[in-house]
Enzyme design. Structure first.
Site, PDB file in Angstrom:
ATOM      1  N   GLU A 142       0.826  -1.215   0.000  1.00  0.00           N
ATOM      2  CA  GLU A 142       0.000   0.000   0.000  1.00  0.00           C
ATOM      3  C   GLU A 142       0.861   1.267   0.000  1.00  0.00           C
ATOM      4  O   GLU A 142       0.750   2.130   0.874  1.00  0.00           O
ATOM      5  CB  GLU A 142      -0.958   0.001   1.187  1.00  0.00           C
ATOM      6  CG  GLU A 142      -1.986  -1.105   1.118  1.00  0.00           C
ATOM      7  CD  GLU A 142      -3.007  -1.052   2.243  1.00  0.00           C
ATOM      8  OE1 GLU A 142      -4.134  -1.519   2.030  1.00  0.00           O
ATOM      9  OE2 GLU A 142      -2.679  -0.547   3.329  1.00  0.00           O
ATOM     10  N   GLU A 304      -6.596  -7.920  -1.200  1.00  0.00           N
ATOM     11  CA  GLU A 304      -7.214  -7.777   0.114  1.00  0.00           C
ATOM     12  C   GLU A 304      -8.687  -7.464  -0.113  1.00  0.00           C
ATOM     13  O   GLU A 304      -9.044  -6.340  -0.460  1.00  0.00           O
ATOM     14  CB  GLU A 304      -6.562  -6.663   0.947  1.00  0.00           C
ATOM     15  CG  GLU A 304      -5.148  -6.968   1.393  1.00  0.00           C
ATOM     16  CD  GLU A 304      -4.587  -5.918   2.353  1.00  0.00           C
ATOM     17  OE1 GLU A 304      -5.387  -5.160   2.939  1.00  0.00           O
ATOM     18  OE2 GLU A 304      -3.353  -5.859   2.499  1.00  0.00           O
TER      19      GLU A 304
END
Length: 648
Positions: A142, A304
């Protein structure tokens, strides 16, 4: 098709490993994602590398036929590293270094961090380059999320000066284009330029935009350096990706600068997170997936996917039974081709104890387990449908430079780019028209309709491309403030706005008004039959060749247009000069769809329909029953049907 979970075997007693694998196989898992936060486990002290733990883990998964995605662990560095080199920490705008203890606290311009992070990546990938069990690498985690894209340290200031020196031929050129004569800010050298820490009033907006570009370049170069190293060292059977977080237009980096170099784009899909009392809207969720799909204009992975409630401290909305299943099907409908859930088991220690997974700390199979099992079973039946290319005749364009410009000078307290994008996107979504979300540099000539929300910064090249698109028969829809500035973040001199877009739009703007909370303006249709409201902004439009669709109806400005259309070549250019309410834009959307021959599908509110490869995926986002073409859908139910045929 890879379907699986994010798994952290290092978090649990080894005695659980066999039991966990059995549960995964029962659920239908054929891939796990591991390793992205385990730097210290791999290098417990400087230069002492140990991959034996993961050797055993990977071998066990391989024996069970479960593939591995391995994350390079550079998002969380070990304590020994920051103790030795505290200069790796990023600094906030007040000069305070971030503390060790969270994640992504490193500065992208830190030479020490670049050295150490590349070293662990080189050792890791080299160790596993011939490992058949690892089929994909994920770099970092991320990137740029949670404010980690901004740093004001001395290393960044030096790198900023280098960035400016490469961009401008001389400091005199910088002074001219920035307009530093204002407030006596003229520089004698690049080294005199500050980083934009707090000052009295505000910094020069041209400087601030270059600072934003520099921040994006810093992150992108870090990402590309890691990506290129992994590509150089990996096995031929292995691919490379990274997981992009949400909140795209609130970031200080352009995802396209590095993500187009990935083998495939990956995304972390969270329709709800800590603190939210309800999920994001279906239209917003569809937009986010369109953004990810648009980076490479191809299908993508989700690595995710939410199943349980989320929150580091404040816990968000609890997904209702079947609702997280719906979000999974929704993701596949919008271009996801492979999916991993976060996470197999929620952690019972550390900062993410309330980021719940498929299995909770009680370690028992629950509703969530069986919901995931059902998703895996169903989507495998339609693998060819979900791997088919996603097709759309409509695209919405964005430019990060434009968005950063508006964040630097917001103009209206109510102006936020994502909201204005959604204002134009929503009516297409309401009638189930697929929309691609693209950076402006993509070739948009293949579309029938292009939506351009709040495109403040326009240069001659982009203006020419938009004119050519319309002239050849395309339809373009602009909203207010279009073409107000050049790429230096400055207003052109000696001409009327919208400057380079005047001819295309057939209008000139005499004045404009910023509208704030609680303020609105009244607008009236050309035939006088429809009255509506606008908010956020209003451009006072005088037409040259355009036709007026709506005008302002208040006493002082009733002679000015609020919404116009101009025939340009074989196409049309619409201009929406205010934040018009939904009914106005719904009517406009239906007009455009009928004019361009784009098909649409009517459905009940909250029922979303996506066509893919001869099938329709029908999703009921409502908390109650709904119907589509005679098929009754329970709350949050998804039905996949052959067009005009069987459903399941």
């Amino acid at each position: 098709m890879y379907l699986g979970v994010d798994y952290y075997p290092e978090h649990w007693d080894p005695s659980l490993f066999g039991e966990d694998i059995e549960k995964m196989k029962e659920m239908g898992v054929n891939m796990v994602r591991i390793g992205e936060f385990a730097w210290h486990l791999m290098e417990p002290s400087e230069g002492q590398y140990d991959f034996s733990f993961f050797d055993e883990v990977i071998n066990r998964f391989k024996k069970e036929g479960i593939a591995v995605m391995f994350g390079t662990p550079t998002a969380t560095f070990p304590a020994w590293l920051v103790k030795k080199h505290p200069d790796i920490l990023l600094e906030d705008e007040n000069g305070h270094p971030k503390s060790f203890g969270g994640r992504r606290q490193y500065c992208y311009n830190s030479k020490n961090y670049q050295t150490y992070s590349l070293a662990i990546v080189e050792k890791l990938v080299t160790h596993y380059q011939n490992e058949s069990g690892i089929v994909s690498w994920q770099i970092d985690n991320e990137l740029g999320h949670e404010g980690s894209d901004m740093c004001y340290c001395g290393q960044c200031r030096e790198a900023f000066h280098t960035f400016l020196a490469k961009k401008y031929e001389s400091v005199d050129e910088l002074n001219k284009r920035w307009g530093t004569i204002f407030w006596g800010q003229t520089y004698n050298s690049f080294h005199e330029v500050p980083v934009p820490k707090p000052t009295i009033t505000v910094h020069n907006p041209a400087m601030m935009l270059d600072w934003a570009r520099f921040r994006s370049k810093s992150l992108s170069e870090f990402a590309k350096t890691h990506l290129n190293l992994v590509k150089k060292l990996k096995g031929a059977h292995q691919e490379v990706t990274t997981n992009l977080p949400g909140g795209f237009f609130g970031k200080w980096f352009d995802h396209n600068e590095f993500s187009r170099d990935l083998d495939y784009v990956s995304y972390d899909n969270y329709p709800v997170w800590g603190g939210l009392t309800e999920p994001v809207t279906p239209a917003f969720l569809s937009f986010t997936l369109g953004f990810i799909r648009g980076i490479k204009r191809e299908n993508f992975w989700i690595v995710e996917q939410l199943m349980g409630a989320q929150g580091h401290d404040i816990i968000g909305y609890l997904p209702r039974p079947g609702q997280a299943q719906l979000w999974s099907y929704h993701a596949f409908a919008h271009g996801c081709s492979n999916m991993l859930y976060f996470r197999f088991r929620g952690m019972n220690r550390g900062a993410e104890q309330y980021c719940l997974g498929i299995i909770d700390a009680d370690n028992t199979r629950s509703r969530k387990f069986y919901e995931v099992q059902e998703v895996f079973k169903e989507v495998r039946k339609y693998e060819e449908v979900f791997k088919a290319p996603f097709k759309s005749d409509v695209a919405v364009l964005y430019d990060f430079n434009n968005i950063w410009s508006m964040r630097i000078q917001q103009q209206s307290s109510q102006l936020e780019f994502t909201n204005e994008l959604m204002r134009l996107y929503q009516p297409f979504h309401d009638v189930n028209v697929p929309v691609d979300v693209l950076k402006y540099d993509h070739d948009f000539s293949v579309y029938k309709v292009v939506i351009v929300p709040v495109l403040t910064l326009v240069d001659e090249e982009l203006a020419a491309r938009l004119k050519a698109f319309t002239e050849k028969g395309g339809t373009v829809i602009f909203s207010f403030r279009a073409g107000m500035k050049n790429k230096d973040n400055n207003i052109p001199f000696g001409d009327k706005s919208p400057y380079l877009l005047k001819e295309l739009l057939g209008i000139e703007i005499d004045e404009a008004e910023s509208l704030h909370e609680g303020q609105h303006v009244s607008i009236l249709s050309k035939d006088g039959q429809k009255e509506a409201q606008g908010q956020v902004w209003r451009d006072l439009i005088r037409t040259t060749t355009a036709d007026v669709l709506y005008s302002y109806s208040d006493r002082f400005y009733k002679n000015y247009a609020a919404l116009t259309v101009n025939e340009y070549g074989n196409g049309k250019a619409y201009y929406v000069g205010t934040g018009a309410e939904a009914g106005v834009l719904s009517d406009l959307t239906l007009t455009v769809l009928n004019e361009t021959g784009i098909s649409f599908i009517k459905s009940e509110p909250g029922v979303e329909v996506v066509e893919r490869a001869g099938h329709v995926i029908v999703m009921n986002h409502n908390h109650g029953e709904a119907a589509f073409e005679g098929e009754v859908l329970q709350p949050f139910e998804t039905k996949i049907m052959e067009r005009g045929g069987h459903s399941s």
